[in-house]
Scaffold this active site. Structure first.
Site, PDB file in Angstrom:
ATOM      1  N   GLU B 253      44.002  33.584  41.525  1.00 24.21           N
ATOM      2  CA  GLU B 253      43.932  34.419  42.720  1.00 24.21           C
ATOM      3  C   GLU B 253      43.130  33.690  43.793  1.00 24.21           C
ATOM      4  OE1 GLU B 253      41.631  38.053  42.398  1.00 24.21           O
ATOM      5  OE2 GLU B 253      43.092  39.076  43.650  1.00 24.21           O
ATOM      6  N   SER B 379      34.761  43.451  45.273  1.00 24.39           N
ATOM      7  CA  SER B 379      34.133  44.115  46.427  1.00 24.39           C
ATOM      8  C   SER B 379      33.272  43.119  47.198  1.00 24.39           C
ATOM      9  CB  SER B 379      33.262  45.278  45.943  1.00 24.39           C
ATOM     10  OG  SER B 379      32.148  44.759  45.242  1.00 24.39           O
ATOM     11  N   GLU B 381      30.273  43.161  47.659  1.00 26.35           N
ATOM     12  CA  GLU B 381      29.033  42.879  46.936  1.00 26.35           C
ATOM     13  C   GLU B 381      29.265  41.900  45.784  1.00 26.35           C
ATOM     14  OE1 GLU B 381      30.160  45.900  47.894  1.00 26.35           O
ATOM     15  OE2 GLU B 381      28.742  45.980  49.564  1.00 26.35           O
TER      16      GLU B 381
END
Lengths: 378, 414
Positions: B253, B379, B381
């Site tokens: 990815e 995310s 974070e």
């Protein structure tokens, strides 16, 4: 696609880094910071001997004739080491002005001395508070005599000569012309001024009928200086990226070394995320600087937009990284003893010395609009 | 330093360009221009049919999954050729949306871990878009903490029997096959008891329930497993090695660069130049300029960061870590830009019908989609943790559950 520096240019960067680590350690920066001497003379001599000052000056004028990509690579290392020398005034500004607008005689007279470091040049531009516009240049010149006061002038006390922007009649962009002025001549009074970064000295220069030799055609001053400021902006942006990287490394190293609450502070997400954001801004700035370097070295029509992009991005990154470097260091980052403040001060000096961030943001948007309308018309 | 193609790259680009010019579904161009931000929306035709038709055409001519070996439905192209193709495909690449996860993540994992027969059977229809794949990783109690997943797979003869629930599965409702990460041993530490499988999404006991999202679309799903039987032959990697296998998937990815995350900036710049205020175009307002400049250098920084990675690919090198900043920067930027654009639009900013709202309601669509961008695929974070730990070398978080048997980890009552 090869959007990267060549192996030779990377080798040059390595040798500049080794040289500056040895010749411009923090002790040297601090000596200039705390002293009255305007710059480190040994270091300046060394930079000339290494061929760095003359990197982008053609061989016929005593330079190494390498090019501006090489100068970008050197600039990054100067920024990283905070080298306390008049390199930016003499090379990014004075030499660029001469190469852009000097007559053959002027080039032959000045460029070899700039390349060898024997002479130091600078650019005397600002006169008061706020953005410098053509109508705010009150210094005037006529019949070879220049009068007016420029402040702050980088390296103003130590420079041998200055390129001075002065009014030659009328208003608007055509009212400005450029002059070469010998700063040791009659009618020149120089006084040091205190600045936010005392490792880079500035002066107030009062001209009172000083002998002035035209540089470039009358009325062309604003157009020439706009171009030279763009060129200097790309080179300064590389200094800012070098400084950003070093501030990030200092913060990272301290986060690994400092123990609090029984663990390395770098294991706390509050600290990690500060450092990750520093990495993000430094990376964006570096990539934008590469665009600036490409445009600078190829004489591309993209230079105005690329230079403003590099300038805005690198100014943001260095201020962001130097500010958060102190934050990660906590109270010790606020001491004179730790080096964090040296980067904080330099980042804020560089954010202003070619015109403020908001002025460059403004230029960027103007230029993007112009670029877009050019594309629409095409 | 230059942006030029090598002679081979230029030849490849010319070939791709001419094939696209002769074969692309040009009738869809106007609709593709306005479709975006979180899904493929075409008014005149069924988006899935249009996507499958284009993919099939590409596959037949050797333009699908370019970097895959020919035997598996690809072209055997170099990474840089794949990127060049993407640049040339341009707008039509939007039609690849239903295949992104299959091609980018499931396919490479199958290629690395499945048997030769399975690869020859499964990969060509995946490349040609005849079969769609989804990735069954996240769970209600395992999002950022993926290794905390609880879907159980238990051995029963030559089969595994799966029970549990996945969530946030993009495209599950259209999928023929799925890549499934399960827990096969809850008595060991959480990263050690996982095993990867692939399964037919039509298997008895699989139930897909689309999730109604805050933007009133249904692109994500919940997937329930009740005594679903998967042959052991469809296991990918060894039992207990699922975490390592999943890292292959996730690494792919991160390597799928060049596609470029949209930021919304070009749209905002256009809006600011066109939108008239009592004092002239919005772009002349200094406050607007400062914000535009800030986003302009971010958008440009992302573009040139991608160019640096492409340069590495072009030289046959592996791109550096700088590409990891893309989604982190683009996600929140898109959200901020959407809010700012609505602010510029004033009262009309609250309209959402493309016929009423300025700029075909693209900023309203962006506003309601962008929260997901900042969460999906890592995310903000988690991405900051990855940069801090893998790029800057900071110590990993102290993990209180690291050496504890999975079934002894406190669950907070869930």
């Amino acid at each position: 696609m090869n959007f990267d520096f060549s192996d030779e240019q990377k080798q040059l960067r390595d040798s500049a880094r080794r040289f500056l680590e040895k010749q411009s350690p923090v002790a040297v920066v601090r000596r200039v910071l705390e002293g009255d001497e305007g710059y480190d003379k040994e270091l300046w001599k060394g930079l000339a001997e290494m061929g760095f000052t003359g990197a982008a000056i053609p061989e016929e004028f005593g330079g190494a004739g390498l090019g501006h990509l090489e100068l970008c690579v050197i600039a990054e290392e100067l920024g990283r080491s905070l080298a306390p020398t008049p390199f930016s005034s003499s090379i990014y500004l004075a030499a660029e002005f001469l190469m852009a607008a000097g007559s053959e005689e002027q080039k032959a007279k000045y460029l070899p001395k700039l390349a060898s470091g024997e002479w130091i040049g600078t650019f005397a531009f600002a006169e008061g508070v706020g953005e410098v516009t053509p109508d705010r240049i009150a210094s005037g010149a006529s019949q070879g005599k220049l009068s007016g006061t420029k402040v702050p002038v980088p390296d103003g006390e130590i420079a041998d000569f200055a390129v001075v922007a002065a009014n030659t009649g009328g208003s608007g962009v055509r009212s400005v012309s450029l002059f070469l002025v010998d700063l040791s001549g009659a009618g020149v009074t120089r006084t040091p001024v205190k600045t936010i970064d005392p490792s880079r000295k500035h002066a107030r220069i009062a001209f009172d009928g000083a002998a002035a030799e035209p540089l470039g055609a009358a009325g062309e001053g604003w157009s020439i200086l706009t171009n030279v400021l763009d060129r200097a902006a790309v080179l300064t942006a590389f200094e800012q990226v070098g400084g950003s990287d070093r501030a990030l490394e200092m913060a990272r190293d301290y986060a690994l070394e400092r123990i609090a609450f029984g663990r390395q502070i770098g294991s706390f997400q509050a600290i990690k995320h500060i450092l990750a954001d520093m990495y993000v801004s430094a990376t964006l700035a570096r990539s934008n600087c590469y665009w600036g370097a490409y445009a600078l070295s190829t004489g591309s029509a993209e230079l105005p937009e690329a230079a403003a992009t590099a300038r805005v991005s690198a100014t943001q990154a260095f201020q962001h990284c130097s500010t958060n470097n102190i934050q990660v260091h906590g109270g010790m980052g606020f001491t004179w003893q730790f080096d964090c403040h040296l980067y904080y001060k330099r980042s804020n000096l560089l954010a202003l010395n070619l015109g403020s961030l908001s002025q460059w943001e403004n230029k960027l948007i103007e230029r993007m609009r112009a670029g877009n309308s050019a594309k629409d018309a095409a | 330093m230059n942006f030029d193609d090598t002679p081979q790259e230029a030849a490849f680009r010319a070939e791709a360009k001419s094939w696209i010019a002769a074969n692309a579904p040009k009738a869809l161009e106007p609709e593709l221009k306005t479709s975006g931000f979180g899904g493929l929306y075409l008014g005149s035709v069924d988006p899935m049919q249009a996507a499958k038709a284009w993919q099939k055409k590409k596959a037949a001519a050797g333009w699908a999954c370019l970097h895959w070996p020919k035997d598996y439905g690809g072209r055997g192209a170099s990474p840089i050729e794949r990127v060049i193709w993407g640049q040339e495909e341009g707008l039509y690449a939007k039609l690849s949306a239903p295949f992104t996860i299959g091609h980018g993540m499931c396919g490479p994992t199958v290629m690395a871990f499945a048997s030769e027969d399975q690869k020859r059977e499964r990969l060509p229809p995946l490349a040609s878009g005849e079969e769609i794949w989804c990735q069954l990783f996240s769970e209600p109690a395992a999002g950022s903490d993926l290794a905390g997943l609880r879907t159980r797979a238990e051995k029963d003869g030559d089969d595994w029997v799966v029970n549990g629930q996945k969530i946030w599965t993009s495209g599950a409702q259209h999928s023929d096959w799925g890549l499934l990460l399960t827990r096969t041993d809850p008595s060991v530490a959480k990263h050690k008891g996982l095993t990867m499988f692939f399964l037919n999404m039509r298997s008895p006991g699989v139930e897909v329930r689309p999730i109604r999202q805050m933007n009133d679309q249904r692109t994500f799903n919940e997937v329930f497993f009740e005594n679903v039987r998967i042959p052991d032959a469809q296991r990918l990697g060894a039992v207990g090695q699922g975490w390592q296998v999943s890292l292959t998937t996730l690494m792919n990815e991160r390597l799928s660069i060049g596609s470029g995350m949209p930021t919304g900036f070009p749209d905002l710049f256009e809006l600011a130049c066109q939108l008239e205020t009592p004092d002239g175009p919005a772009v002349d307002d200094p406050a607007v300029r400062a914000k535009l400049a800030d986003w302009a250098v971010k958008a440009s920084g992302l573009r040139f960061t991608a160019f640096r990675a492409l340069s590495a690919l072009s030289k046959g090198e592996t791109p550096g870590p700088e590409n990891s900043i893309g989604k982190l920067v683009a996600g929140s930027m898109m959200q901020d830009i959407a809010k700012f654009a609505l602010d510029l639009e004033g009262h009309a900013g609250l309209l959402t019908d493309p016929d009423d709202a300025p700029a075909l309601a693209k900023f309203q669509t962006m506003l309601l989609r962008s929260p997901a961008t900042r969460i999906e695929g890592g995310s903000d974070e988690i991405l900051r943790n990855i940069i801090a730990e893998r790029v800057l070398g900071l110590p990993p978080d102290i993990r209180v559950d690291k050496d504890v048997a999975f079934n002894a980890i406190p669950t907070g009552g869930r």
